[in-house]
Enzyme design. Structure first.
Site, PDB file in Angstrom:
ATOM      1  N   ARG A  30       4.889  65.918  13.214  1.00 16.34           N
ATOM      2  CA  ARG A  30       6.332  66.171  13.355  1.00 16.34           C
ATOM      3  C   ARG A  30       7.134  65.109  12.620  1.00 16.34           C
ATOM      4  NH1 ARG A  30       8.588  66.732  19.283  1.00 16.34           N
ATOM      5  NH2 ARG A  30       8.318  64.498  19.226  1.00 16.34           N
ATOM      6  N   LYS A  68      13.785  65.486  13.930  1.00 20.78           N
ATOM      7  CA  LYS A  68      13.997  64.489  14.992  1.00 20.78           C
ATOM      8  C   LYS A  68      14.767  63.312  14.405  1.00 20.78           C
ATOM      9  CE  LYS A  68      11.516  62.690  19.062  1.00 20.78           C
ATOM     10  NZ  LYS A  68      12.524  63.066  20.031  1.00 20.78           N
ATOM     11  N   TYR A 110      12.964  59.671  13.875  1.00 24.84           N
ATOM     12  CA  TYR A 110      12.221  58.862  14.843  1.00 24.84           C
ATOM     13  C   TYR A 110      11.193  59.693  15.592  1.00 24.84           C
ATOM     14  CZ  TYR A 110      14.768  60.747  18.894  1.00 24.84           C
ATOM     15  OH  TYR A 110      15.265  61.570  19.876  1.00 24.84           O
ATOM     16  N   GLU A 126      17.486  73.926  24.656  1.00 26.40           N
ATOM     17  CA  GLU A 126      16.557  72.962  25.259  1.00 26.40           C
ATOM     18  C   GLU A 126      17.372  72.019  26.131  1.00 26.40           C
ATOM     19  OE1 GLU A 126      14.705  70.710  22.087  1.00 26.40           O
ATOM     20  OE2 GLU A 126      16.509  70.797  20.896  1.00 26.40           O
TER      21      GLU A 126
HETATM   22  N1  PDD Z   1      12.582  63.352  23.246  1.00 26.99           N
HETATM   23  N2  PDD Z   1      13.839  68.211  22.656  1.00 26.99           N
HETATM   24  C1  PDD Z   1      14.538  67.092  22.404  1.00 26.99           C
HETATM   25  C2  PDD Z   1      15.957  67.219  21.979  1.00 26.99           C
HETATM   26  C3  PDD Z   1      13.915  65.830  22.550  1.00 26.99           C
HETATM   27  O1  PDD Z   1      14.608  64.722  22.278  1.00 26.99           O
HETATM   28  C4  PDD Z   1      12.576  65.773  22.983  1.00 26.99           C
HETATM   29  C5  PDD Z   1      11.834  64.474  23.141  1.00 26.99           C
HETATM   30  C6  PDD Z   1      11.891  66.965  23.239  1.00 26.99           C
HETATM   31  C7  PDD Z   1      10.450  66.988  23.695  1.00 26.99           C
HETATM   32  O2  PDD Z   1       9.559  66.603  22.676  1.00 26.99           O
HETATM   33  P1  PDD Z   1       8.161  65.941  23.038  1.00 26.99           P
HETATM   34  O3  PDD Z   1       7.501  66.823  24.012  1.00 26.99           O
HETATM   35  O4  PDD Z   1       7.446  65.888  21.745  1.00 26.99           O
HETATM   36  O5  PDD Z   1       8.427  64.573  23.623  1.00 26.99           O
HETATM   37  C8  PDD Z   1      12.550  68.173  23.059  1.00 26.99           C
HETATM   38  C9  PDD Z   1      11.999  62.035  23.312  1.00 26.99           C
HETATM   39  C10 PDD Z   1      11.069  61.844  24.442  1.00 26.99           C
HETATM   40  C11 PDD Z   1      13.147  61.063  23.262  1.00 26.99           C
HETATM   41  O6  PDD Z   1      14.046  61.293  22.475  1.00 26.99           O
HETATM   42  O7  PDD Z   1      13.119  60.087  23.984  1.00 26.99           O
END
Ligand code: PDD
Length: 295
Positions: A52, A147, A33, A179
């Protein structure tokens, strides 16, 4: 009014969108996703999100042949709000049997919906409240660079944080910070910014990479390296980043204030740079509208 969602080629009211029970996304979390903010119709780090997504699809071996930009444009037009986030999920598809082994030439199931959001860090930065966090053991699988939708460990990490009265979980794997439950992480020590190296235990955030670019352009040093959990205790600042939240200061970790417990000066600087980036996105969009006569 039901939001209009996209499911396998059709735009339908959300309460009419149904997925077969034998969908591998439903049975196995065999799906990937993205979450992409759009401000006045312009995708925030859209190319990076699409890259990504392709990386995740390639990693799990799902082939998707779809004009996603056109899909997003239609979806956004069908739903209210100048600023919306799009959730896009692609599962491997439906099979008659529940079996780990997957067939060739499956038709992926594609689902997308959007919801109104505010621009991250909209408004006065001195009004931004710090985030409270706790450290939680990172119990996720070994391919967090993909993801994927199987987010049970993230759900439980956030539950642990909430049970301790905190808003965010900072994940620790074998003594090192990876993270947050749904965000990336930054630390400031004596004016220098650090962020964990990206590997298979972390998701390469699109906001994280933007922040690295903004910091570099502003001449602020940032080093990507493994960060031991203990460094949180001495850190002058801790930040988290994600598409929907931008960059936020963490002001408390495990019940202890980070430094003096208020957002730090380097966070303020990077948040200003982030705000400028968002404003430029909007300006560029207005210019494009003028040029194409669609304003
Ligand atoms: N999540 N790390 C994890 C585990 C995440 O789920 C996310 C983002 C990020 C940050 O990625 P980005 O900057 O590309 O949004 C890092 C999204 C927002 C979510 O699952 O809702």
């Amino acid at each position: 009014m039901q939001p209009i969602v996209y499911l396998n080629g059709q735009f339908v009211p959300m309460n009419q969108a149904e997925v077969p029970v034998m969908d591998r996304g439903f049975l196995f979390g065999d799906a990937v996703y993205e979450v992409i903010p759009f401000f006045n119709g312009v995708g925030f780090r859209l190319e990076q999100h699409l890259q990504r997504l392709q990386y995740s699809l390639d990693a799990v071996g799902i082939t998707l042949d779809l004009d996603l930009k056109a899909l997003f444009e239609q979806l956004l037009a069908l739903n209210p709000g100048p600023h919306q986030a799009v959730y896009l999920q692609v599962s491997r598809g439906v099979m008659p049997q529940r079996t780990l082994r997957y067939g060739e030439n499956l038709q992926p199931s594609v689902f997308a919906y959007s919801y109104p959001i505010r621009m991250a860090l909209e408004g006065a930065l001195d009004q931004v409240a710090g985030v409270t966090a706790v450290t939680v053991t990172d119990q996720r699988w070994g391919r967090c660079d993909i993801k994927a939708t199987g987010l049970l460990a993230n759900v439980l990490a956030l539950r642990d944080a909430q049970q301790q009265g905190a808003q965010e979980a900072l994940l620790v794997r074998q003594g090192y910070l990876t993270e947050g439950a749904s965000c990336n992480l930054f630390l400031v020590e004596r004016g220098h910014v650090y962020t964990p190296l990206m590997d298979t235990h972390t998701l390469a955030g699109t906001t994280r990479s933007l922040l690295l670019e903004l910091l570099q352009a502003a001449g602020i040093d940032c080093t990507e390296q493994p960060i031991a959990e203990q460094r949180l205790q001495q850190a002058d600042e801790v930040w988290i980043s994600s598409s929907t939240r931008g960059v936020l200061p963490v002001t408390q970790v495990n019940g202890q204030p980070v430094s003096t417990g208020v957002p730090g000066p380097l966070w303020l600087r990077v948040a200003q740079l982030f705000q400028q980036f968002e404003q430029q996105m909007l300006v560029k969009n207005e210019k494009n509208d003028d040029e194409t006569g669609t304003a």
